[in-house]
Design an enzyme around this catalytic site. Structure first.
Site, PDB file in Angstrom:
ATOM      1  N   ILE A 126       0.931  -1.131  -0.040  1.00  0.00           N
ATOM      2  CA  ILE A 126      -0.049  -0.098   0.032  1.00  0.00           C
ATOM      3  C   ILE A 126       0.996   1.145  -0.149  1.00  0.00           C
ATOM      4  O   ILE A 126       0.356   2.509  -0.156  1.00  0.00           O
ATOM      5  CB  ILE A 126      -0.953   0.216   1.328  1.00  0.00           C
ATOM      6  CG1 ILE A 126      -0.189  -0.119   2.544  1.00  0.00           C
ATOM      7  CG2 ILE A 126      -2.152  -1.129   1.077  1.00  0.00           C
ATOM      8  CD1 ILE A 126      -1.243   0.008   3.884  1.00  0.00           C
ATOM      9  N   GLY A 127       2.306   1.191   0.245  1.00  0.00           N
ATOM     10  CA  GLY A 127       3.042   2.492  -0.048  1.00  0.00           C
ATOM     11  C   GLY A 127       4.603   1.993   0.146  1.00  0.00           C
ATOM     12  O   GLY A 127       4.780   0.936   0.433  1.00  0.00           O
TER      13      GLY A 127
ATOM     14  N   MET B 169      12.973   4.157   2.455  1.00  0.00           N
ATOM     15  CA  MET B 169      13.871   2.974   3.017  1.00  0.00           C
ATOM     16  C   MET B 169      12.804   1.898   3.354  1.00  0.00           C
ATOM     17  O   MET B 169      13.511   0.729   3.771  1.00  0.00           O
ATOM     18  CB  MET B 169      14.846   3.441   3.977  1.00  0.00           C
ATOM     19  CG  MET B 169      14.016   3.805   5.377  1.00  0.00           C
ATOM     20  SD  MET B 169      15.307   3.869   6.535  1.00  0.00           S
ATOM     21  CE  MET B 169      14.428   4.184   8.081  1.00  0.00           C
ATOM     22  N   ALA B 170      11.510   1.645   3.277  1.00  0.00           N
ATOM     23  CA  ALA B 170      10.672   0.643   3.503  1.00  0.00           C
ATOM     24  C   ALA B 170       9.571   0.951   2.773  1.00  0.00           C
ATOM     25  O   ALA B 170       8.924   1.630   2.184  1.00  0.00           O
ATOM     26  CB  ALA B 170      10.444   1.164   5.225  1.00  0.00           C
TER      27      ALA B 170
ATOM     28  N   ASP C  37       9.844  15.939  10.605  1.00  0.00           N
ATOM     29  CA  ASP C  37       9.622  15.617   9.014  1.00  0.00           C
ATOM     30  C   ASP C  37       8.091  15.723   8.808  1.00  0.00           C
ATOM     31  O   ASP C  37       7.418  14.872   8.366  1.00  0.00           O
ATOM     32  CB  ASP C  37       9.680  14.115   8.943  1.00  0.00           C
ATOM     33  CG  ASP C  37       9.906  13.755   7.460  1.00  0.00           C
ATOM     34  OD1 ASP C  37      10.070  14.702   6.556  1.00  0.00           O
ATOM     35  OD2 ASP C  37       9.877  12.459   7.021  1.00  0.00           O
TER      36      ASP C  37
END
Length: 659
Positions: A18-19, A23-24, A135
């Site tokens: 889903i995304g 880095m993940a 962030d």
């Protein structure tokens, strides 16, 4: 990438990707023990052996797990399986704020404040725990289908109470939302988060971030060199008090910003108050100081070559040692411009030096579009380059498993051995069909065509829907389809059908009733004597012939009873007629939804008295709500009247009216 059906840690069954982040990867999964949907963030394989990134990944889990708040994504589990670092989060069925703004802009000011209040409430708790997000951006804020806002991705958050993270000169967070002090390499503070919150509020109001540019460097420079563009020049209807919240939150000097998130929330919540209508424009007390200017961390290489959209998804820069403290110049204003110029000058010199000082041969990135991954890899190898990160992206024009673009893009000059990232098409994405019923056709057509649908129009008259409004759509709302291959037919009302009344003079009562049923009007029957119109034929009508009416309107016709009888003065009947008694009674008729047809009850009234035969219809009409009838009976001496009322074929009143 984990395959669908993969069972992670013998508990979490992977359902779909889903995304994808820097880095993940994030997956929707089923917790087979607790039988619930969860979101699982799994660190990509190429980063599993990178200790600093692993620590950052673990820091996100620790930072978020310490924060329990309804507007912060909850961490449910943190672990490692077969060398894979992962964390399990609550699954939010909805979209991120960036997509929400694109789909719903313009957003009402009350809704903007509601969304911001939820975000501010979450960050207030984080700051109370001495955690700075660093962030904050619209991509890291999720909105459920019920409107609940959740702040996510504390992956680069820092805890002020921990000494492990104290380095400065780190350009972290997306550059479109970054505070001036972070852009210059200074340590992030709570006021840095407030600056990012101000940028998010600006985006909610205007639909866009305030600063754009070709490179990350150019955008970062604007954050501490340029004023935030005026919201009121774009939208003059926005009150100055609301723009002032943005201006104060995004002041260049942290001292001019809100002291806390709570203070910002209180100011925002009263921004639409009538008492603040004539509020003057906010002016910061401090100017940007020249002695605060520092060299921006190196942003060349991969980040500089990303597109603007890709940069929004990437964290920029690396941590470096803190520089020695600079001496404060005496002439601040002059040196500010000199300092800014030097930043650009040395940055350009540095980039040029990196290119020409390199021992590697410069190679032009080949055009890899529409190639398979294997074909692209072969071309890159032949050119002395290598394949870097491979990401997937929905695309309706590029065939599945073919290259959409490379990173850096084609014809970019790079050194021999450089890794080139590939964006691979995962085929067309599915789009939810919107609900368009009762929407204006032209507006709905524009929305559908922008989403990639083909639109066809079908006109149809309507008894209730106004002209140019949509009555029906061929694809049901909410259905997930490939927009590029879907045609939606919209049935559009041409307006309520008008009926030009026929001249009913001379019609029999039955013929008039047949005509009324045919064209869909209600008919009310009255009776009167006439010297010229034979008994049983219509004398007159209201409205008159040729008048336009709508279906369901009422038309009254008067039926002739023939010539009025004459009596001899000596006649007992004449004497009797002169002694007739008029009695008026009320009858309440209840509307019955159970027997109604198209929302209407059919009412028929039969009256028996000196003037009316109880076998003849006295009144015939349709009702949509309870109605009271006042009936006057003309009764001769020593005689009674009668009334019978029928609703939808059932007699509901049948009684004698006594003289």
């Amino acid at each position: 990438m984990l395959e669908k059906g993969y069972l992670l840690a013998k508990r979490y069954k992977i359902m779909k990707l889903i995304g994808r982040g820097g880095m993940a990867d994030v997956y929707l999964a089923q917790d087979i023990i607790l039988e619930r949907h969860v979101a699982i963030k799994v660190m990509r394989g190429e980063f599993q052996n990178n200790s600093p990134l692993v620590r950052r990944f673990q820091r996100e889990a620790i930072a978020t797990s310490e924060l329990s708040h309804p507007n912060i994504v909850s961490i449910l589990d943190i672990s490692e399986s077969q060398g894979m670092q992962y964390l399990v989060m609550e699954y939010i069925d909805g979209s991120n704020l960036k997509d929400y703004i694109k789909e719903n802009y313009p957003i009402s000011m009350n809704k903007v404040i509601n969304i911001m209040d939820q975000i501010l409430s979450a960050i207030k708790l984080a700051h109370q725990h001495e955690v700075i997000h660093r962030d904050l951006k619209s991509q890291n804020i999720l909105i459920s289908q019920t409107g609940v806002v959740k702040v996510a991705d504390f992956g680069i958050a820092i805890s002020l109470g921990k000494n492990a993270v104290t380095q400065t000169n780190s350009l972290l967070g997306s550059v479109h939302y970054i505070s001036p002090e972070q852009a210059k390499g200074s340590m992030a503070t709570k006021q840095s988060d407030i600056y990012s919150l101000g940028i998010i509020l600006y985006e909610l109001i205007t639909g866009n971030v305030p600063f754009g540019g070709e490179t990350a460097v150019s955008i970062a420079l604007k954050h501490f060199q340029e004023n935030i563009p005026s919201i009121r020049k774009i939208h003059p209807e926005i009150p100055q008090s609301l723009e002032n919240v943005v201006l104060k939150a995004t002041s260049k000097d942290p001292e001019d910003r809100y002291n806390s998130v709570s203070e910002m929330k209180a100011d925002l919540d009263s921004a639409l108050s009538a008492s603040r209508v004539n509020e003057p424009k906010y002016e910061p007390a401090h100017a940007l100081k020249a002695d605060d200017t520092k060299v921006i961390p190196d942003l060349s290489g991969h980040v500089a070559n990303l597109t603007e959209e890709e940069r929004e998804e990437t964290d920029h820069g690396v941590e470096k040692e803190a520089p020695q403290e600079e001496q404060k110049p005496k002439k601040r204003h002059v040196l500010w411009f000199v300092g800014a110029g030097l930043v650009l000058f040395f940055l350009i010199i540095f980039l040029v030096f990196k290119v020409f000082a390199s021992n590697g041969t410069m190679i032009s990135v080949p055009n890899l579009e529409n190639l398979t991954q294997e074909e692209a890899q072969s071309q890159l190898t032949a050119q002395g380059l290598a394949v870097g990160a491979v990401d997937e992206q929905n695309n309706s024009t590029v065939e599945k498993d073919k290259v959409i673009r490379s990173m850096p893009s084609a014809n970019t000059q790079v050194r021999s051995g450089t890794k080139i990232g590939l964006i691979i098409s995962s085929g067309p994405g599915l789009t939810a069909v919107p609900n368009l019923v009762n929407q204006n056709y032209d507006q709905a057509k524009e929305v559908l065509e922008k989403a990639g649908f083909t639109v066809q129009r079908k006109d149809q008259t309507s008894d209730s829907v106004d002209k140019d409004l949509i009555m029906a759509q061929s694809e049901p709302a909410g259905k997930q389809v490939d927009a590029s291959k879907t045609t939606i037919t919209l049935t559009v009302s041409t307006g309520v059908q008008k009926i030009k009344l026929r001249d009913l003079s001379g019609y029999s009562e039955k013929s008039a009733r047949d005509y009324a049923n045919e064209v869909g009007i209600n008919l009310t029957i009255k009776q009167d004597y006439s010297d010229n119109t034979p008994e049983g034929q219509i004398i007159s009508q209201n409205p008159n012939a040729q008048v336009e009416v709508k279906k369901g309107d009422n038309v009254t016709v008067t039926v002739s009873r023939g010539k009025e009888p004459t009596y001899d003065s000596s006649s007992s009947s004449q004497s009797s007629s002169s002694n007739n008694k008029l009695i008026t009674q009320s009858f309440e008729i209840d509307y019955n939804d159970d027997t109604a047809v198209n929302g209407k009850n059919h009412i028929q009234i039969y009256v028996g008295d000196s003037l009316n035969n109880s076998r003849n219809l006295y009144r015939d009409e349709q009702i949509t709500q309870d109605k009271n009838y006042n009936i006057t009976f003309n009764l001769a001496p020593n005689t009674n009247g009668s009334i019978r009322i029928v609703r939808d074929g059932e007699t509901i009143i049948n009684q004698t009216v006594k003289n």
